[in-house]
Write an enzyme that holds these catalytic residues in place. Structure first.
Site, short mmCIF file in Angstrom:
data_model
loop_
_atom_site.label_atom_id
_atom_site.label_comp_id
_atom_site.label_asym_id
_atom_site.label_seq_id
_atom_site.Cartn_x
_atom_site.Cartn_y
_atom_site.Cartn_z
N HIS A 1 -3.29 -5.09 1.52
CA HIS A 1 -2.61 -5.16 2.90
C HIS A 1 -2.87 -6.61 3.28
O HIS A 1 -3.51 -7.01 4.05
CB HIS A 1 -3.45 -4.46 4.02
CG HIS A 1 -3.26 -3.02 3.84
ND1 HIS A 1 -2.33 -2.34 4.72
CD2 HIS A 1 -3.86 -1.81 3.06
CE1 HIS A 1 -2.41 -0.85 4.70
NE2 HIS A 1 -3.27 -0.79 3.53
N CYS B 1 0.95 -1.25 -0.08
CA CYS B 1 -0.02 0.04 -0.05
C CYS B 1 0.77 1.17 -0.05
O CYS B 1 1.42 1.55 -0.92
CB CYS B 1 -1.04 -0.24 1.18
SG CYS B 1 -2.52 1.11 0.67
N GLU C 1 -0.90 -8.02 5.60
CA GLU C 1 -0.48 -8.14 6.80
C GLU C 1 -2.04 -8.14 7.76
O GLU C 1 -1.87 -8.51 8.95
CB GLU C 1 0.15 -7.06 7.19
CG GLU C 1 -0.17 -5.70 7.52
CD GLU C 1 -0.31 -4.88 6.17
OE1 GLU C 1 -0.36 -5.59 5.16
OE2 GLU C 1 -0.82 -3.85 6.13
N1 GLN Z 1 -3.31 6.86 0.77
C1 GLN Z 1 -2.25 6.47 1.44
C2 GLN Z 1 -1.30 7.00 0.74
O1 GLN Z 1 -1.49 7.65 -0.41
C3 GLN Z 1 -1.83 4.69 1.36
C4 GLN Z 1 -2.96 4.07 2.35
C5 GLN Z 1 -2.56 2.84 2.90
O2 GLN Z 1 -1.07 2.42 3.04
N2 GLN Z 1 -3.58 2.09 3.46
O3 GLN Z 1 -0.07 7.03 1.33
#
Ligand code: GLN
Length: 191
Positions: free
Chosen positions: A172, A79, A174
């Site tokens: 994610h 992410c 995890e």
């Molecule tokens: N929207 C976040 C970003 O741009 C990422 C979101 C996340 O890691 N769940 O950094």
């Protein structure tokens, strides 16, 4: 015993440490550049990529990380971590590690579907679908010639990619009990 680090500057690094320990890995959080010496692999967690990038630059993590990657250390960004991995992130306000030849668009799924869960087919980890949790997720809008796509949504949107020993996933892993992606990532150590 394998020793894996999780970048612990911001975000859900505790969940990654838990996931790694559940499969018998010695997992530690990493906050200083010299800690990158003592680990076999590094995960960059989800969170806020602007904060992670800013702190990583401030703490001098990025040059040392690039050095370890050149020595063959696997790195996996999930992410916000995937954003940290990308060489190209349009309009990102803070430094990033720029390790993978991919373009990543932040918050790409729009407000109405900020968060969603989907069963993904990921051939690299077997036939059973992987339940993927997306939270204000980025998408991978371009992969370079040396980058392999590991998973897409049904409409073809790339959500997981690998370049040698480097991985990026929009979701994610995890946050679920399924450790197959963690195991797959660890299999890249000295592969
Ligand atoms: N929207 C976040 C970003 O741009 C990422 C979101 C996340 O890691 N769940 O950094």
């Amino acid at each position: 015993m394998t020793r894996a680090g999780v970048l612990g500057l911001q975000g859900d690094f505790i969940e990654h440490i838990r996931a790694l320990r559940s499969i018998g890995v010695d997992a530690v959080d990493v906050r200083r550049p010299e800690q990158l010496e003592g680990i076999d692999a590094l995960i960059v967690p989800g969170g806020e990529s602007t904060t992670i990038g800013k702190l990583a630059a401030q703490y001098g993590i990025i040059p040392k990380l690039r050095e370890r990657v050149d020595q063959g250390m696997p790195v996996w960004g999930t992410c916000a971590g995937a954003i940290f991995m990308a060489r190209d992130v349009p309009a990102h306000p803070h430094p990033l590690a720029e390790l993978m030849d991919i373009t990543v668009e932040r918050n790409a799924f729009g407000r109405q579907v900020d968060s969603f869960e989907v069963d993904l087919s990921v051939a690299a980890i077997g036939e059973l679908p992987f339940h993927a949790v997306f939270i204000r997720a980025p998408l991978i809008s371009r992969v370079g010639p040396d980058v392999e796509t590991l998973a897409t949504l049904e409409d073809g949107t790339i959500v997981a990619a690998q370049q040698g020993r480097l991985m990026a996933t929009s979701f994610h892993p995890e946050l679920t009990q399924d450790a197959r992606l963690h195991r797959y990532f660890l299999s890249l150590i000295a592969a």
